[in-house]
Design a protein around this motif. Structure first.
Motif, PDB file in Angstrom:
ATOM      1  N   TYR A  19       0.939  -1.142   0.159  1.00  0.00           N
ATOM      2  CA  TYR A  19      -0.148  -0.084  -0.060  1.00  0.00           C
ATOM      3  C   TYR A  19       0.777   1.362   0.017  1.00  0.00           C
ATOM      4  O   TYR A  19       1.995   1.239   0.509  1.00  0.00           O
ATOM      5  CB  TYR A  19      -1.081  -0.034   1.299  1.00  0.00           C
ATOM      6  CG  TYR A  19      -1.890  -0.946   1.095  1.00  0.00           C
ATOM      7  CD1 TYR A  19      -2.284  -1.682   0.246  1.00  0.00           C
ATOM      8  CD2 TYR A  19      -2.568  -1.299   2.481  1.00  0.00           C
ATOM      9  CE1 TYR A  19      -3.117  -2.749   0.245  1.00  0.00           C
ATOM     10  CE2 TYR A  19      -3.453  -2.096   2.618  1.00  0.00           C
ATOM     11  CZ  TYR A  19      -3.892  -3.093   1.401  1.00  0.00           C
ATOM     12  OH  TYR A  19      -4.836  -4.089   1.321  1.00  0.00           O
ATOM     13  N   HIS A  70       4.171   6.202  -5.069  1.00  0.00           N
ATOM     14  CA  HIS A  70       3.203   5.149  -4.295  1.00  0.00           C
ATOM     15  C   HIS A  70       3.259   3.853  -4.664  1.00  0.00           C
ATOM     16  O   HIS A  70       2.836   3.006  -3.945  1.00  0.00           O
ATOM     17  CB  HIS A  70       1.964   5.827  -4.101  1.00  0.00           C
ATOM     18  CG  HIS A  70       1.081   5.766  -5.262  1.00  0.00           C
ATOM     19  ND1 HIS A  70       0.728   6.682  -6.160  1.00  0.00           N
ATOM     20  CD2 HIS A  70       0.198   4.587  -5.661  1.00  0.00           C
ATOM     21  CE1 HIS A  70      -0.042   6.407  -7.296  1.00  0.00           C
ATOM     22  NE2 HIS A  70      -0.282   4.904  -6.992  1.00  0.00           N
ATOM     23  N   SER A  71       3.703   3.810  -5.971  1.00  0.00           N
ATOM     24  CA  SER A  71       3.670   2.271  -6.407  1.00  0.00           C
ATOM     25  C   SER A  71       4.997   1.634  -6.440  1.00  0.00           C
ATOM     26  O   SER A  71       5.353   0.545  -6.583  1.00  0.00           O
ATOM     27  CB  SER A  71       3.360   2.153  -7.715  1.00  0.00           C
ATOM     28  OG  SER A  71       4.253   3.057  -8.600  1.00  0.00           O
ATOM     29  N   ASN A  72       6.043   2.406  -5.449  1.00  0.00           N
ATOM     30  CA  ASN A  72       7.393   1.719  -5.419  1.00  0.00           C
ATOM     31  C   ASN A  72       7.328   1.042  -4.134  1.00  0.00           C
ATOM     32  O   ASN A  72       7.404   1.712  -2.885  1.00  0.00           O
ATOM     33  CB  ASN A  72       8.634   2.841  -5.322  1.00  0.00           C
ATOM     34  CG  ASN A  72       9.843   2.188  -5.171  1.00  0.00           C
ATOM     35  OD1 ASN A  72      10.105   1.555  -4.193  1.00  0.00           O
ATOM     36  ND2 ASN A  72      10.731   2.597  -6.212  1.00  0.00           N
ATOM     37  N   ASN A  76       7.511   2.863  -0.116  1.00  0.00           N
ATOM     38  CA  ASN A  76       6.404   2.865   0.596  1.00  0.00           C
ATOM     39  C   ASN A  76       6.719   1.962   1.984  1.00  0.00           C
ATOM     40  O   ASN A  76       6.440   2.317   3.144  1.00  0.00           O
ATOM     41  CB  ASN A  76       5.411   1.556   0.049  1.00  0.00           C
ATOM     42  CG  ASN A  76       4.768   2.481  -1.113  1.00  0.00           C
ATOM     43  OD1 ASN A  76       4.528   3.632  -1.138  1.00  0.00           O
ATOM     44  ND2 ASN A  76       4.014   1.603  -1.845  1.00  0.00           N
ATOM     45  N   ASN A 110      -3.566   0.953  -3.209  1.00  0.00           N
ATOM     46  CA  ASN A 110      -2.560  -0.166  -3.684  1.00  0.00           C
ATOM     47  C   ASN A 110      -1.642   0.210  -4.763  1.00  0.00           C
ATOM     48  O   ASN A 110      -2.044   1.352  -5.276  1.00  0.00           O
ATOM     49  CB  ASN A 110      -3.432  -1.278  -3.871  1.00  0.00           C
ATOM     50  CG  ASN A 110      -4.368  -1.259  -5.168  1.00  0.00           C
ATOM     51  OD1 ASN A 110      -4.284  -0.235  -5.983  1.00  0.00           O
ATOM     52  ND2 ASN A 110      -5.462  -1.859  -5.253  1.00  0.00           N
ATOM     53  N   THR A 111      -0.813  -0.668  -5.604  1.00  0.00           N
ATOM     54  CA  THR A 111       0.001  -0.028  -6.465  1.00  0.00           C
ATOM     55  C   THR A 111      -0.750   0.218  -7.842  1.00  0.00           C
ATOM     56  O   THR A 111      -0.071   0.853  -8.426  1.00  0.00           O
ATOM     57  CB  THR A 111       0.873  -1.237  -6.793  1.00  0.00           C
ATOM     58  OG1 THR A 111       0.281  -2.288  -6.963  1.00  0.00           O
ATOM     59  CG2 THR A 111       1.730  -1.587  -5.605  1.00  0.00           C
ATOM     60  N   LEU A 112      -2.123   0.136  -7.775  1.00  0.00           N
ATOM     61  CA  LEU A 112      -2.802   0.361  -9.006  1.00  0.00           C
ATOM     62  C   LEU A 112      -3.484   1.803  -8.578  1.00  0.00           C
ATOM     63  O   LEU A 112      -3.988   2.226  -9.654  1.00  0.00           O
ATOM     64  CB  LEU A 112      -3.853  -0.545  -9.226  1.00  0.00           C
ATOM     65  CG  LEU A 112      -3.319  -1.930  -9.464  1.00  0.00           C
ATOM     66  CD1 LEU A 112      -4.665  -2.925  -9.807  1.00  0.00           C
ATOM     67  CD2 LEU A 112      -2.816  -2.078 -11.134  1.00  0.00           C
ATOM     68  N   GLY A 113      -3.461   2.450  -7.448  1.00  0.00           N
ATOM     69  CA  GLY A 113      -3.994   3.599  -7.270  1.00  0.00           C
ATOM     70  C   GLY A 113      -5.491   3.404  -6.616  1.00  0.00           C
ATOM     71  O   GLY A 113      -6.262   4.397  -6.603  1.00  0.00           O
ATOM     72  N   TYR A 126     -10.549   4.304  -7.781  1.00  0.00           N
ATOM     73  CA  TYR A 126      -9.316   4.873  -8.250  1.00  0.00           C
ATOM     74  C   TYR A 126      -9.150   6.550  -7.452  1.00  0.00           C
ATOM     75  O   TYR A 126     -10.107   7.232  -7.296  1.00  0.00           O
ATOM     76  CB  TYR A 126      -9.124   5.036  -9.558  1.00  0.00           C
ATOM     77  CG  TYR A 126      -8.759   3.773 -10.135  1.00  0.00           C
ATOM     78  CD1 TYR A 126      -7.228   3.208 -10.281  1.00  0.00           C
ATOM     79  CD2 TYR A 126      -9.806   3.043 -10.718  1.00  0.00           C
ATOM     80  CE1 TYR A 126      -7.245   1.923 -10.717  1.00  0.00           C
ATOM     81  CE2 TYR A 126      -9.475   1.970 -11.278  1.00  0.00           C
ATOM     82  CZ  TYR A 126      -8.150   1.139 -11.268  1.00  0.00           C
ATOM     83  OH  TYR A 126      -7.738  -0.106 -11.843  1.00  0.00           O
TER      84      TYR A 126
END
Length: 198
Positions: A19, A70-72, A76, A110-113, A126
């Motif tokens: 997350y 935020h997807s790294n 995170n 989450n990694t998808l936003g 989203y």
């Protein structure tokens, strides 16, 4: 959020499906240098800008907000770690105590936003779809008769992490990387929850 195992396993252990944090804004009473390459957060010194709500209080000198990473998973993990935090106080000349407070709600994605609610469930909504209905303070706008906007009000209530607590942070000593505990004062609305060290 740390007390909910459904959330904690994704923000502390570096599990698959990490997350990330978006939307938040933290205000500080010291000038901070941005070192965004160490995590998913950027900091700016306050300037005379009426639009930046975080800087409207006289004692606030800087504010930090999420960058695009935020997807790294590694960023995170650094952001949420209770054992250490991103070194926001870069090369402090001496030990000092800094007041910090949250001025915009934090939202987990989450990694998808897709936004995660406070129970740890994926809303499948989203954050980018919500963002157009938010004010500069990260809170929902006055929707008027806009039904699409109104539809996000209950979602925002489920996903927004807010706190009116203030904490006092003790910066690192002598520009070293050694662990130094956060310092907590006895002010009426300061918190005594232990976060770890810088």
């Amino acid at each position: 959020m740390y007390s909910n195992p459904k959330i904690a396993k994704y923000i502390e252990e570096g599990a698959n499906g990490n997350y990330g944090a978006v939307n938040f804004k933290f205000a500080f009473t010291e000038d901070l240098n941005s070192i965004s390459w160490l995590g998913n957060i950027e900091c700016e010194k306050c300037v005379d800008d009426q639009i930046e709500l975080a800087c409207q209080e006289e004692e606030i000198k800087s504010f930090c907000y999420p960058n695009v990473y935020h997807s790294n998973p590694e960023f995170n993990k650094s952001f949420f770690s209770r054992g250490a935090c991103p070194n926001l106080f870069r090369e402090p000349s001496e030990t000092s105590v800094v007041k910090a407070k949250q001025v915009a709600p934090l939202i987990l994605v989450n990694t998808l936003g897709q936004m995660i609610d406070k129970e740890g469930n994926n809303t499948k909504v989203y954050y980018d779809a919500l963002k157009r209905y938010l004010n500069d303070d990260g809170k929902i706008k006055d929707c008027g008769d806009n039904q699409k906007c109104k539809d996000y009000i209950p979602i925002m209530e489920k996903v927004a992490w807010n706190s009116d607590k203030e904490v006092l942070l003790k910066t690192a000593v002598n520009n070293t990387q050694e662990a130094n505990p956060y310092y907590y004062g006895n002010e009426d609305n300061s918190t005594s929850v232990e976060f770890g060290s810088i």
